[in-house]
Design a protein around this motif. Structure first.
Motif, short mmCIF file in Angstrom:
data_model
loop_
_atom_site.label_atom_id
_atom_site.label_comp_id
_atom_site.label_asym_id
_atom_site.label_seq_id
_atom_site.Cartn_x
_atom_site.Cartn_y
_atom_site.Cartn_z
N ASP A 155 0.93 -1.06 -0.03
CA ASP A 155 -0.06 -0.02 0.14
C ASP A 155 0.94 1.13 -0.19
O ASP A 155 0.36 2.31 0.18
N LYS A 156 2.14 1.24 0.17
CA LYS A 156 3.24 2.20 0.05
C LYS A 156 2.75 3.27 1.28
O LYS A 156 2.59 4.38 1.00
N LYS A 157 2.94 2.70 2.58
CA LYS A 157 2.51 3.45 3.59
C LYS A 157 3.61 3.08 4.67
O LYS A 157 4.20 2.12 4.97
N ILE A 158 3.73 4.30 5.37
CA ILE A 158 4.66 4.50 6.50
C ILE A 158 3.61 4.16 7.71
O ILE A 158 2.78 5.17 8.06
N ARG A 159 4.14 3.33 8.74
CA ARG A 159 2.71 3.31 10.04
C ARG A 159 3.81 2.87 11.16
O ARG A 159 4.62 1.98 10.81
N VAL A 160 3.67 3.42 12.30
CA VAL A 160 4.38 3.15 13.34
C VAL A 160 3.88 1.90 13.98
O VAL A 160 2.58 1.62 13.55
N LEU A 161 4.64 1.15 14.77
CA LEU A 161 4.01 0.07 15.44
C LEU A 161 3.26 0.33 16.65
O LEU A 161 2.58 -0.48 16.84
N HIS A 162 3.51 1.29 17.37
CA HIS A 162 2.55 1.49 18.54
C HIS A 162 2.51 3.07 18.70
O HIS A 162 3.54 3.89 18.27
N ASN A 163 1.60 3.37 19.67
CA ASN A 163 1.40 4.79 19.88
C ASN A 163 2.31 5.61 20.41
O ASN A 163 2.34 6.91 20.27
N LEU A 164 3.41 4.96 21.12
CA LEU A 164 4.35 5.85 22.01
C LEU A 164 5.41 5.86 21.21
O LEU A 164 6.51 6.30 21.89
N SER A 165 5.63 5.38 20.04
CA SER A 165 6.80 5.41 19.32
C SER A 165 7.40 6.59 19.22
O SER A 165 8.84 6.63 19.52
N PHE A 166 6.89 7.72 18.92
CA PHE A 166 7.59 9.25 18.97
C PHE A 166 7.88 9.66 20.35
O PHE A 166 8.68 10.40 20.22
N VAL A 167 7.04 9.25 21.29
CA VAL A 167 7.50 9.68 22.45
C VAL A 167 8.66 9.01 22.99
O VAL A 167 9.54 9.66 23.58
N GLU A 168 8.80 7.62 22.69
CA GLU A 168 10.00 7.08 22.94
C GLU A 168 11.32 7.40 22.41
O GLU A 168 12.54 7.47 22.76
N ASP A 169 11.15 7.76 20.95
CA ASP A 169 12.22 7.97 20.05
C ASP A 169 11.79 9.28 19.12
O ASP A 169 11.21 8.94 17.77
N PRO A 170 11.61 10.58 19.61
CA PRO A 170 11.29 11.52 18.44
C PRO A 170 12.02 11.48 17.17
O PRO A 170 11.21 12.05 16.36
N THR A 171 13.09 11.10 17.17
CA THR A 171 13.89 11.11 15.79
C THR A 171 13.02 10.08 14.78
O THR A 171 13.30 10.34 13.30
N ARG A 172 12.49 9.47 15.29
CA ARG A 172 11.70 8.44 14.34
C ARG A 172 10.69 9.43 13.11
O ARG A 172 10.34 9.13 12.17
N ALA A 173 10.50 10.50 13.82
CA ALA A 173 9.43 11.60 12.97
C ALA A 173 10.32 11.63 11.70
O ALA A 173 9.78 11.90 10.65
N ILE A 174 11.72 12.22 11.89
CA ILE A 174 12.67 12.52 10.77
C ILE A 174 12.62 11.50 10.12
O ILE A 174 12.79 11.37 8.66
N ARG A 175 12.71 10.16 10.49
CA ARG A 175 13.04 8.86 9.72
C ARG A 175 11.68 8.72 9.00
O ARG A 175 11.85 8.22 7.84
N ALA A 176 10.47 8.95 9.63
CA ALA A 176 9.27 8.81 8.73
C ALA A 176 9.32 9.25 7.51
O ALA A 176 8.94 9.01 6.29
N ILE A 177 9.79 10.74 7.69
CA ILE A 177 9.90 11.50 6.57
C ILE A 177 10.91 11.11 5.42
O ILE A 177 10.61 11.19 4.04
N ARG A 178 11.86 10.52 5.91
CA ARG A 178 13.05 10.10 5.27
C ARG A 178 12.62 9.00 4.29
O ARG A 178 12.93 8.92 3.13
N PHE A 179 11.95 7.87 4.87
CA PHE A 179 11.26 6.97 4.32
C PHE A 179 10.32 7.10 3.22
O PHE A 179 10.26 6.58 2.24
N SER A 180 9.45 8.22 3.68
CA SER A 180 8.50 8.64 2.61
C SER A 180 9.07 9.09 1.52
O SER A 180 8.47 8.52 0.35
N GLU A 181 9.89 10.12 1.63
CA GLU A 181 10.50 10.62 0.27
C GLU A 181 11.68 9.78 -0.30
O GLU A 181 11.47 9.60 -1.54
N LYS A 182 12.26 8.92 0.46
CA LYS A 182 13.19 8.08 -0.24
C LYS A 182 12.29 6.94 -1.18
O LYS A 182 12.72 6.49 -2.17
N LEU A 183 11.35 6.34 -0.38
CA LEU A 183 10.55 5.11 -1.07
C LEU A 183 9.34 5.85 -1.89
O LEU A 183 8.79 4.83 -2.59
N GLY A 184 9.00 6.99 -1.76
CA GLY A 184 7.63 7.18 -2.29
C GLY A 184 6.66 6.89 -1.78
O GLY A 184 5.34 6.36 -2.21
#
Length: 874
Positions: A606-635
């Motif tokens: 489905d070409k979708k970036i989805r976190v595994l659980h709701n506290l993912s960005f609370v535990e590691d905020p850099t995952r937000a930047i990573r989400a954008i990186r994968f979104s742009e890199k993979l389309g």
């Protein structure tokens, strides 16, 4: 002389294959070992597609080659098996699985495909062999009959493609329908009714097997009746015993590869493939025959899955004398809802979150856990079939089953595990559509993809790793981005292996087997193996990262995680997104088995970036930047829920609590792997850019990065030999419009390494000063000035200058990079010595003068340089 033959009682697939072999071996003659099925005989008498010889017409001594199609069983070619003893050459074409009495062939093409006619169609297509409409129709009959009009579970995508090709070549579906359509006679209706009334169901290792019995006076083809029985009843496999005048016929049909009817019926002298088979034998008591049949079925049908295949290990457990409050803290820390209770190493019960919360509600938080543990909970052993565990979990309403070995807990199975397994079973049973490469036999196995998209060296190393894991009693898995890229058919430079066990010990043993060098990191329970391979005269280096399967928890938002040894499931759950939480098992038994606990395959599709659980960005905020990186890199698109969680993390100021180099590392990867102007704009859209530094002007930075990207694209067309780090150039663009204190503050904020921080600030300062020193192109020595200005600078600083330079300055820099940069005198000190010039400071003066002349387009040859040196050196 060449002979083409097939199995006894030839069906349409066998006859179509004989015809196909005749086209490949034009000089060969077709000889059948027995009769044809009734419908096949009728077709043959109507159309006479090719000539068939009788065995008695063949002179045995003249036979040099035997071409066998649609069977590999010696018993199934009847009298023609005599030629196998005479040392003739054998060519074999088949689609059935191997058996004990296989024909030994000098040449063979054998693949497990729905119909052999499909395989011959592919051969004709590849070799560009023309076929007539009648031949295409016969091939179509073979495919349709063998695959139940493409409805049998043994059907593959290749069979469907073959039919499409044959239709283009003139295959007549009216004829196909005419010869495959069967109207039941009155006698056949009676037989069908008798078979249905006699059916008895047997549950063998969780698989439903139906066995029916009937009597038929006149021998005739009844395979179509077996299909009708399968259509009427709901079963995994069917065996029909038909008693005739002087023999007994057994027909088998299967809906699952777990029940290989061809293999089972080979014990009675018959054969076939996993989905269909038959056997003919002499008279014997039916009761005894059913007993024998059941014995063989039980011997061949093993549990599809046992507890060991699904259980999670190692297991988080609690000692009997810990308090209820301590158990509640453990459950929250590890995110689990049930824990086995132990006394020493022995299992004594299970405690669940519901019980713990109620005990705390009633003021019993200091009570011992054993007081409220369920001590009569259902448990299983490692080899307990999953269907049995599933049955007990439903009947006992138990969501969590400990797996024991000598009263020690070696694993657990949860209700979620069972539901996922049931889902997989449904896909297997009902053939829910999957991509072409994920056929029935490889639907959850990506070994073929690994072989295709990984290098031979890497694939072999993974094989060795799997064998080693088997030897050490561990589980080894290829994990993360490598698996994601594999499913996307993208090359991946990474080889990451996770081991359920001691990862460092595994790395040392693997390094020995592949002749690699290992660097262990005991603090993190990881190791890195360097492997060097000589290929085409060059040494190729690559690294293999080995990690111990681990889980992690965060004591506070944005803190560094605490890591503990765990299972592959927990290891995958700690990862960032579902698309990166995939694994491929490497152990020999299940090599290539795809592990997907969290729907990663679906999200890749489905070409979708989805976190595994709701506290993912609370535990590691850099995952937000990573989400954008994968979104742009993979389309891929970031899911709406994941977007909401990013915005929540920004709103809660979670990034302010971030420590360590993680932000720097993520930002560098973002700039390196994506279009920077797009990615940085995405950061701004989510409110993340201001968190890097509030002084950044968004519109200016987007424009500057777009200009930087275009400049670098142009630079890359120059084929510069010198390497440069484009991500650092983009980071310098981000810093360009800030003052010195703001630059230092930003680099401190993202925790850039001290040496990098110093280098970036110096490069920006050098670029800005050099641009100020540029003079207009009105000097005769303009090239010399440019050369002297830019030569001391590194390539990254020069490219940074081009981004902010005026048009005439850009041309000058471009001229330097393409022409001036590598200019140097052709003569050396040795040449000057030969001219009689005494060594000393004069050498430097002469060479500098020659360089100045060359930069201005003069002194085009070594001879001219020597003459010039003579003049100024005399």
């Amino acid at each position: 002389m060449q002979i083409i033959t097939t199995h006894l009682n030839a069906d349409f697939d066998a006859i179509a294959s004989c015809m196909s072999a005749k086209k490949l071996y034009p000089e060969a003659v077709v000889v059948l070992p027995g009769s044809m099925e009734r419908r096949v005989k009728l077709f043959f008498e109507s159309f006479h597609p090719f000539e068939i010889k009788k065995i008695k017409e063949i002179e045995p001594d003249k036979v040099k080659t035997l071409i066998v199609v649609d069977t590999r069983s010696i018993q199934r070619i009847g009298e023609l098996s005599q030629f196998l003893k005479k040392g003739v050459k054998v060519h074999l074409y088949d689609h059935h699985p191997r058996g004990e009495d296989d024909i030994k062939a000098d040449f063979e093409i054998t693949e497990q495909i729905g119909a052999l006619a499909s395989l011959f169609t592919e051969i004709f297509r590849k070799k560009n062999i023309s076929i007539t409409p009648l031949e295409a129709t016969l091939l179509c009959l073979g495919i349709y009959e063998e695959t139940g009009c493409l409805l049998f579970p043994s059907t593959t995508s290749r069979d469907v493609e073959a039919v499409a090709y044959l239709l283009k070549r003139g295959a007549n579906l009216n004829i196909v329908s005419q010869f495959l359509k069967e109207e039941l006679s009155r006698e056949e209706i009676f037989l069908l009714n008798e078979l249905l009334n006699s059916l008895q169901e047997h549950l063998i290792n969780g698989v439903r097997i139906n066995i029916g019995y009937g009597v038929q006076e006149e021998p005739q083809d009844i395979s179509h009746i077996a299909h009708k029985v399968m259509d009427i009843i709901d079963t995994e496999a069917l065996f029909l015993i038909i008693e005739m005048q002087d023999k007994i016929l057994i027909i088998g049909r299967s809906n699952t590869p777990q029940v290989d009817v061809g293999l089972i019926l080979s014990q009675f002298g018959g054969g076939g493939h996993w989905a269909a088979g038959s056997a003919t034998l002499k008279e014997m008591p039916v009761t005894l025959l059913i007993e024998e049949l059941l014995k063989f079925i039980k011997g061949y049908i093993k549990p599809q899955s046992i507890a060991r295949d699904l259980m999670t290990t190692p297991v988080i457990s609690v000692q009997w004398n810990r308090t209820i409050k301590e158990v509640e803290e453990m459950m929250t820390k590890y995110g689990i809802n049930a824990i086995p209770v132990l006394k020493g190493e022995s299992f004594i019960g299970v405690i669940t979150r519901g019980v713990v919360e109620k005990a705390i509600f009633h003021g019993l938080k200091n009570s011992k856990v054993v007081d409220f543990a369920t001590t009569d909970a259902y448990t299983a052993e490692e080899d307990t079939p999953l269907w049995e565990i599933e049955k007990n979990m439903v009947e006992l309403n138990q969501r969590f089953v400990p797996i024991l070995k000598e009263q020690k807990v070696v694993g657990v199975i949860t209700r979620t595990d069972i539901l996922r397994n049931l889902y997989e079973e449904l896909i297997r049973k009902f053939k829910i559509s999957k991509p072409k490469e994920e056929s029935e036999e490889s639907r959850r196995n990506v070994a073929n993809l690994m072989k295709e998209f990984l290098s031979e060296e890497v694939y072999e190393i993974l094989r060795i790793a799997g064998n080693l894991a088997e030897e050490m009693g561990s589980g080894a898995y290829l994990v993360g981005g490598t698996v994601r890229d594999l499913l996307m058919r993208r090359p991946s430079p990474d080889i990451d292996i996770v081991v359920e066990g001691d990862g460092i010990a595994f790395a040392h043993e693997l390094a020995k087997k592949i002749d690699g060098k290992v660097t262990p990191h005991p603090r993190f329970a990881t190791a890195k193996i360097l492997k060097e391979i000589k290929k085409d005269g060059e040494i190729k280096r690559f690294y293999i990262d080995i990690a111990t399967a681990r889980t992690e928890y965060y004591e506070s938002p944005a803190a560094l995680p605490k890591v503990e040894t765990s299972s592959i499931k927990k290891d995958l759950y700690r990862r960032d997104f579902t698309i990166n939480a995939l694994a491929v098992k490497l152990n020999t038994k299940d090599f290539g088995l795809l592990i997907d606990f969290f729907g990663g395959q679906r999200d890749i599709k489905d070409k979708k970036i989805r976190v595994l659980h709701n506290l993912s960005f609370v535990e590691d905020p850099t995952r937000a930047i990573r989400a954008i990186r994968f979104s742009e890199k993979l389309g891929f698109k970031i899911s709406k829920h994941t977007e909401n969680l990013i915005k929540l993390a920004v709103k809660m100021n979670i990034f302010e609590k971030l420590k360590g180099p993680r932000l720097y590392e993520e930002l560098i990867l973002l700039l390196k792997e994506t279009l920077p102007h797009h990615s940085i704009k995405r950061l701004g859209d989510y409110g993340l850019l201001k968190l890097i530094h509030p002084a950044i002007e968004e519109r200016t930075i987007y424009n500057d990065l777009a200009k930087a990207y275009e400049t670098i694209q142009g630079i890359e067309l120059l084929f510069l030999k010198e390497e440069y780090r484009k991500e650092f150039i983009y980071l310098m663009v981000i810093l360009w419009n800030l003052n010195l204190s703001e630059r230092e503050e930003l680099l401190h904020r993202i925790c850039a390494p001290v040496n990098i921080k110093r280098e970036l600030i110096e490069n920006i300062s050098s670029a800005q000063k050099a641009l100020q020193l540029f003079t207009a192109e009105n000097s005769q020595e303009f090239n010399v000035q440019i050369y002297n200005l830019l030569k001391p600078l590194n390539i990254e600083t020069i490219i940074l200058m081009m981004i902010y330079a005026k048009e005439w300055q850009k041309k000058a820099i471009f001229n330097y990079l393409t022409k001036l940069k590598d200019i140097k005198p052709l003569i050396t000190g040795e040449d000057l010595k030969k001219l009689g010039i005494q060594p000393g400071p004069v050498y430097r003066k002469i060479l500098e003068s020659i360089l100045r002349e060359k930069l201005q387009g003069r002194l085009l040859s070594k001879e001219e340089e020597i003459e010039f040196a003579k003049k100024i050196g005399s």
